[in-house]
Design an enzyme around this catalytic site. Structure first.
Site, short mmCIF file in Angstrom:
data_model
loop_
_atom_site.label_atom_id
_atom_site.label_comp_id
_atom_site.label_asym_id
_atom_site.label_seq_id
_atom_site.Cartn_x
_atom_site.Cartn_y
_atom_site.Cartn_z
CG ASP A 1 11.31 -1.92 54.14
OD1 ASP A 1 10.49 -2.64 54.75
OD2 ASP A 1 11.17 -0.68 54.01
CG ASP B 1 4.99 0.43 56.80
OD1 ASP B 1 5.55 -0.29 57.64
OD2 ASP B 1 5.59 0.97 55.84
CG ASP C 1 4.55 1.30 49.65
OD1 ASP C 1 5.00 1.99 50.58
OD2 ASP C 1 4.46 0.06 49.71
CG ASP C 2 4.66 6.45 52.92
OD1 ASP C 2 3.69 7.22 52.97
OD2 ASP C 2 5.48 6.31 53.85
CE LYS D 1 4.02 -2.20 52.43
NZ LYS D 1 5.11 -1.96 51.45
CB SER E 1 4.30 -3.95 58.62
OG SER E 1 4.13 -3.67 57.26
NE ARG F 1 8.42 -7.09 54.40
CZ ARG F 1 8.82 -5.83 54.41
NH1 ARG F 1 8.08 -4.87 53.93
NH2 ARG F 1 10.02 -5.51 54.88
#
Ligand SMILES: *[C@@H]1O[C@H](CO)[C@@H](O)[C@H](O)[C@H]1NC(C)=O
Ligand SMILES: *[C@@H]1O[C@H](CO)[C@@H](O)[C@H](O)[C@H]1NC(C)=O
Ligand SMILES: *[C@@H]1O[C@H](CO)[C@@H](O)[C@H](O)[C@H]1NC(C)=O
Length: 415
Positions: free
Chosen positions: A221, A160, A82-83, A158, A192, A217
């Site tokens: 979150d 964002d 992830d980030d 993914k 997202s 999404r």
């Protein structure tokens, strides 16, 4: 890169998108895997916290455990960053680069590590100038980044939406999807886009989202609490007329990660999250420390029958049928089917907090299960067989506070 150049890049990429679901052959059932974010966040302090910081070692360790603890054989096969994985600066060619202290072997080596274990490798980026954690975003570098991901052996992206204008996303997310497609490397595309648009008061273009993303999404979150899980369940119920119809093979609503095995959910609440994510046809993306998860919670994540409901090939998202005095009835059509009739998963969910296991009496007919030959009914967590139940028969289940009873009702006529 300047705004003018960004506009020129985007303009050159205007490619028409069909109204059908994304057909890249991927995610025919909801993706399953492990993602760092909810449990490990942006912990980059490898000096003081070497075993929990975002580093190649963490992902390799989790990959090892996915295989050795039997998760992989149940379908959990994507390990995703992830980030907070990149350096703060791109290299001289404008390419993203992994943090050299925390990922000394580099991303291609990490992807290779996953592939050798039979796993897929997921990466995180952001359609904006920065990621949410302040690392470089893809704006101005869409083609470079898509090509880089393909070259690195990425299987799942993914994307964002921090530091971006939600109004640009109707153009930007499809543009990046087309660039991913143009690389020729199959990559699951997790968006997202609707989440950021809904949060800014816009109405998402679902036609375009379904045609672009394998999953997306649409709500906040997830956090490590029942309050958070319950708010997501309520969102999915309250907005089901808008969102449930968008789910299907290749394109799924994503209510965010499974937090089972962390700090915030009780045993009952953990079963509730697992059951509801199965009813939602949701991606099953765990975010938990697999080194220390309690076996009771591991057993929930590894419940084969519940996973089978989640992965049902019809890919129909379930719906809330009723909500009364804190007790909710949810149903999801599943296989086996016979003519127009389906089998069903039925969740009886309690959002009550008053002590007792609450008796709930229902008929299958009241939930829309009307096959006259009846249904073979089993309880998927307690492994309890109720035998053949006809639509008008009354059955009583006991639902614990903030707990669930998950029933599989298999069409008798399909057997
Ligand atoms: C991204 O950065 C560029 C260049 O500084 C700027 O023109 C643009 O407005 C920024 N976009 C967003 C959404 O912040
Ligand atoms: C690219 O899109 C086409 C058309 O939807 C699809 O058939 C193909 O599988 C996609 N390829 C990749 C690598 O995603
Ligand atoms: C939504 O997206 C589709 C496909 O890209 C497009 O044809 C349609 O015009 C868009 N609808 C709106 C209201 O913008």
């Amino acid at each position: 890169m300047t705004g003018g150049l960004v506009a020129a890049v985007l303009g050159a990429l205007a490619i028409s998108v069909g109204v059908q679901g994304l057909e890249n052959g991927l995610a025919r059932t909801p993706p399953m895997g492990w993602l760092a974010w909810e449990r490990f966040r942006c912990n980059i302090d490898c000096e003081n916290d070497p075993h929990n910081c975002i580093s190649e070692q963490l992902f390799m360790t989790m990959a090892d455990l996915l295989v050795s603890r039997g998760y992989t054989s149940l379908g959990y096969n994507v390990v995703s960053l992830d980030d907070c994985w990149p350096e703060h600066e791109r290299d001289e060619q404008g390419k993203l680069q992994a943090d050299s202290k925390r990922f000394p072997s580099g991303i291609p080596a990490l992807a290779d590590y996953m592939h050798k274990k039979g796993l897929q490798f997921g990466i995180y980026e952001d359609y904006g100038n920065y990621t949410c954690g302040g690392y470089p975003g893809i704006l101005g570098h869409l083609k470079t980044d898509a090509d880089t991901f393909a070259e690195w052996g990425v299987d799942y992206v993914k994307l964002d939406g921090c530091y971006a204008d939600p109004k640009d996303m109707d153009q930007g997310y499809p543009d990046f999807g087309n660039l991913l497609n143009a690389t020729g490397r199959p990559m699951v595309y997790s968006c997202s886009w609707p989440d950021y648009q809904l949060a800014s008061g816009m109405t998402p273009n679902w036609t375009s989202i379904i045609a672009t993303c394998n999953l997306w999404r649409n709500f906040d979150d997830i956090q490590d609490s029942w309050t958070s899980v319950a708010s997501i369940i309520n969102y999915y119920g309250d907005n089901q007329d808008d969102i449930a119809v968008n789910a299907g093979p290749g394109h799924w609503n994503d209510p965010d990660m499974l937090i089972i095995g962390n700090y915030g959910l009780s045993y009952e609440q953990s079963k509730s999250q697992m059951a509801m994510w199965a009813i939602f046809a949701a991606p099953l993306i765990m975010s938990v420390d697999l080194r220390s998860i309690d076996p009771k919670y591991e057993a929930i994540l590894q419940n084969k029958e519940v996973i089978a409901v989640n992965q049902d090939p019809l890919g129909i998202q379930g719906r809330r049928i009723s909500k009364e005095n804190g007790i909710e009835m949810w149903t999801r059509p599943i296989n086996p089917s016979h003519g127009d009739e389906h089998s069903y998963a039925v969740a009886v969910l309690s959002q009550r907090e008053d002590g007792i296991p609450r008796p709930v009496t229902l008929t299958l007919k009241s939930l829309g299960l009307t096959s006259s030959d009846g249904y073979h009914v089993t309880d998927l967590f307690d492994n309890y067989n109720l035998g053949v139940v006809h639509p008008d028969d009354e059955i009583t289940v006991h639902v614990n506070p903030t707990g669930v009873v998950l029933l599989k009702c298999v069409l008798a006529s399909a057997q």
